[in-house]
Design an enzyme around this catalytic site. Structure first.
Site, PDB file in Angstrom:
ATOM      1  CB  CYS A  89      -0.892   0.042   1.185  1.00 36.11           C
ATOM      2  SG  CYS A  89      -2.038  -1.352   1.273  1.00 36.11           S
ATOM      3  NE  ARG A 211     -21.233   4.609   0.544  1.00 35.46           N
ATOM      4  CZ  ARG A 211     -20.042   3.862   0.267  1.00 35.46           C
ATOM      5  NH1 ARG A 211     -19.062   4.171   1.239  1.00 35.46           N
ATOM      6  NH2 ARG A 211     -19.937   2.798  -0.572  1.00 35.46           N
ATOM      7  CB  SER A 237      -9.445   1.433   2.645  1.00 36.21           C
ATOM      8  OG  SER A 237      -9.050   0.210   2.618  1.00 36.21           O
ATOM      9  CG  HIS A 338      -6.065   2.125   0.199  1.00 41.17           C
ATOM     10  ND1 HIS A 338      -4.930   2.428  -0.554  1.00 41.17           N
ATOM     11  CD2 HIS A 338      -5.760   0.896   0.772  1.00 41.17           C
ATOM     12  CE1 HIS A 338      -4.004   1.548   0.017  1.00 41.17           C
ATOM     13  NE2 HIS A 338      -4.318   0.798   0.547  1.00 41.17           N
ATOM     14  CB  CYS A 368      -0.514   0.088   7.861  1.00 39.74           C
ATOM     15  SG  CYS A 368      -2.138   0.191   7.051  1.00 39.74           S
TER      16      CYS A 368
END
Length: 382
Positions: A89, A211, A237, A338, A368
């Site tokens: 990530c 949202r 995510s 993400h 992370c």
């Protein structure tokens, strides 16, 4: 002393799994931000010495060195090479690190750090094809891994649940955090905070995942990801589509190409952590970065920490003692999405623009990463 400057930063809007960007080829997605970066900075693209692009699922539309194919798909000069990297990530945050390190070392003067991921076109897990009886090309964990860590589930989902158990977070804690993420992102969109950093694509000019009308009641109606767990989709995510690109320059390149430095790379840090829990690395990475920088968390004006799951940020806040109001002030990945390999560059782009909008001096980014790792970067607005 050598310096590495951020002179440009741009991102696509983050699309949802079924949204406006779902069918955009990953190379074209990357090409879009690369072209926009060149246009916005006014740099001679032939002077760029390398393109370092983060991408996690390097199969199908994202294979064969997408950094190179994206640059060429953008119609940019053939003399510029590209390399694709995977730190899970944190891939495009690591791209920023590698670009900055090249400049700081004096070996290169002008480097693009970028990231791309179309999770609709190339789904998460595509790099381990599954057949009816399991993986068709083998798992990434072999016998030696089993000897060290035992035969146990290794996944980001279990890691997030383990964090809930370690720090004592319950579902209402996670849902309160997720609601705040959506509320902050909706406010930022309403006020146009993201407009300068986004390069519209396919008629989309804002992040699709936000949202504004969500509520704790709606979140409470969702089933947990697994029976007995605290986690639901609402506190995780989103599966997303996006790309990002930053231009990193030396002092010499700034002068030679008449560029405007917007921030300097102040401190770089990366560390490993427990690969089973996997997601708590931002805590030691942040401590390492602060120690190296000589700064305290109170000196940091804006923090961008990836909201892979709500407990990641909640545990970080608890351990570091940061101000929640300065942390993801415009929402995070729970609301905004993400797109794996692109997120590091997206967060850095958001961080830079928020420092410029508010007049803050120091920004910290951390996230992370799979395998139990984390990057931490401190930038100083100029």
């Amino acid at each position: 002393m050598a310096e590495a400057y951020i002179v440009g930063a741009v991102r696509t809007p983050v699309g949802t799994k079924k949204g406006a960007l779902k069918d955009v080829h990953s190379a074209d997605l990357g090409a879009h931000v690369l072209k926009e970066l060149v246009n916005r900075t006014g740099v001679d693209p032939a002077a760029v010495e390398d393109v370092i692009m983060g991408c996690v699922m390097q199969v199908g539309a994202q294979t064969l060195d997408i950094a190179r194919t994206a640059w060429l798909s953008a119609g940019l000069p053939e003399n510029v090479p590209g390399v694709t990297i995977d730190r899970q990530c944190g891939s495009s945050q690591q791209a920023v690190h590698f670009a900055a390190q090249a400049v700081l070392s004096g070996t290169q003067d002008l480097v693009v750090a970028a990231g791309v991921e179309n999770m609709a076109l190339v789904p998460m897990g595509s790099s381990v094809p599954m057949g009816p009886e399991g993986p068709t090309v083998g798992l990434p964990w072999g016998p030696a891994w089993g000897e060290r860590y035992g035969q146990q589930e290794i996944s980001q989902f279990r890691g997030a649940q383990l964090m809930c158990e370690k720090w004592g977070f319950k579902r209402p804690d996670l849902e309160e955090f997720a609601l705040t993420s959506h509320q902050r992102a909706a406010k930022a969109q309403e006020n146009g905070y993201f407009d300068r950093e986004i390069a519209p694509l396919n008629g989309l000019d804002r992040d699709e995942g936000v949202r504004p009308d969500t509520s704790l009641e709606k979140m409470a109606s969702l089933k947990p990801l697994r029976e007995g767990w605290e986690l639901t989709a609402a506190v995780s995510s989103q599966i997303s589509v996006g790309a990002s690109a930053l231009l990193i320059a030396s002092e010499e390149a700034v002068k030679r190409h008449n560029l405007t430095p917007r921030a300097r790379i102040h401190t770089l840090a990366v560390c490993g952590s427990d690969p089973v829990v996997m997601l708590d690395g931002p805590i030691p990475a942040t401590r390492k970065a602060l120690e190296k920088s000589g700064l305290s968390i109170d000196d940091i004006d804006v923090v961008e920490i990836n909201e892979a799951f709500a407990p990641v940020v909640l545990a970080w806040l608890k351990e570091i003692g940061a101000d929640p109001a300065k942390t993801n002030p415009n929402g995070g990945a729970i609301a905004l999405g993400h797109p794996l390999g692109a997120t590091g560059g997206i967060l850095m782009t958001k961080l830079l623009h928020e420092l410029e909008r508010t007049g803050g001096r120091y920004g910290l980014q951390t996230m992370c990463e799979g395998g139990g790792q984390a990057n931490a970067t401190i930038i100083e607005r100029l």
